[in-house]
Design an enzyme around this catalytic site. Sequence first.
Site, PDB file in Angstrom:
ATOM      1  N   HIS A   1       0.837  -1.188   0.000  1.00 53.31           N
ATOM      2  CA  HIS A   1       0.000   0.000   0.000  1.00 53.31           C
ATOM      3  C   HIS A   1       0.881   1.251   0.000  1.00 53.31           C
ATOM      4  O   HIS A   1       2.101   1.168   0.177  1.00 53.31           O
ATOM      5  CB  HIS A   1      -0.927   0.019   1.222  1.00 53.31           C
TER       6      HIS A   1
ATOM      7  N   LYS B   1      -0.404   4.762   4.640  1.00 51.68           N
ATOM      8  CA  LYS B   1      -1.340   3.841   5.300  1.00 51.68           C
ATOM      9  C   LYS B   1      -0.944   3.632   6.751  1.00 51.68           C
ATOM     10  O   LYS B   1       0.233   3.424   7.067  1.00 51.68           O
ATOM     11  CB  LYS B   1      -1.393   2.505   4.553  1.00 51.68           C
TER      12      LYS B   1
END
Length: 262
Positions: free
Chosen positions: A152, A156
């Site tokens: 990600h 995040k």
Amino acid sequence: MIDIGINGAAGRMGRRLVALASEDEQLRVVTALERDGHELLGNDAGVVASVDAINTPLAAQVQNKPKVMIDFTVPEAFREALRVCRQQKIAMVIGTTGLTDDDYKAIDAAAEDIAILHAPNMSLGVNLLFALVGQVAERLGDDYDIEIVEAHHRFKLDAPSGTAMGLAEAICHATGKQIDKDFVHGRHGESTRKRGEVGMHALRIGDEVGRHSVHFGTLGEEITLAHKASTRDVFARGALRAAAWLADKPVGRYHMKDVLGL
């Protein structure tokens, strides 16, 4: 028309939910929530989302009661939204990740009063992946090593991702494994693989939207099941589809597999 609400409507996911809902003939955003004191309170949610005005301003409290509230926020904001929705009998679609065991218990408790659909990932493709991964893990057994890899963007907050944990839970449900006993998070030093263990690895890199793969390998072959999202719209569209599906459902707890008929 199905009246929906968006919690965190000025956030990245919230704006896309508003924008995409404005294109859907069966949905109408009647409540767009943001935290008290947010600089954009009072602005039209459609304009904030860079689409035409929808005549629904960003507000700190529910002003027009929706049939379903969609929550893609952070745990603290989710908890307040859950309290309000349970109190006002508003169904909920929950896509927030990083939740605690107490949060899951609160969702179960709230599902005694309202319809709730919670999923670690709202993508229709990912939810199909959950089902496939469980089937493969069950059929291959411990003769095949299993590794989960997720990636990600650098911003995040939680790791492993909620989707990676969903994949882990699918494997556990199919095989009887336990996350706190059979899973290894990363490796370093002397780390010879033990039979039956599952590896979990998290990458945080650039602006990666979301990439997940599950690798099954034994001596001589490897099988990989993977999903890559190139835009957050896949999560928003899945959540909107879930909201439309949930709108007429009775009190209880639901999952994306119910939406997909799996």
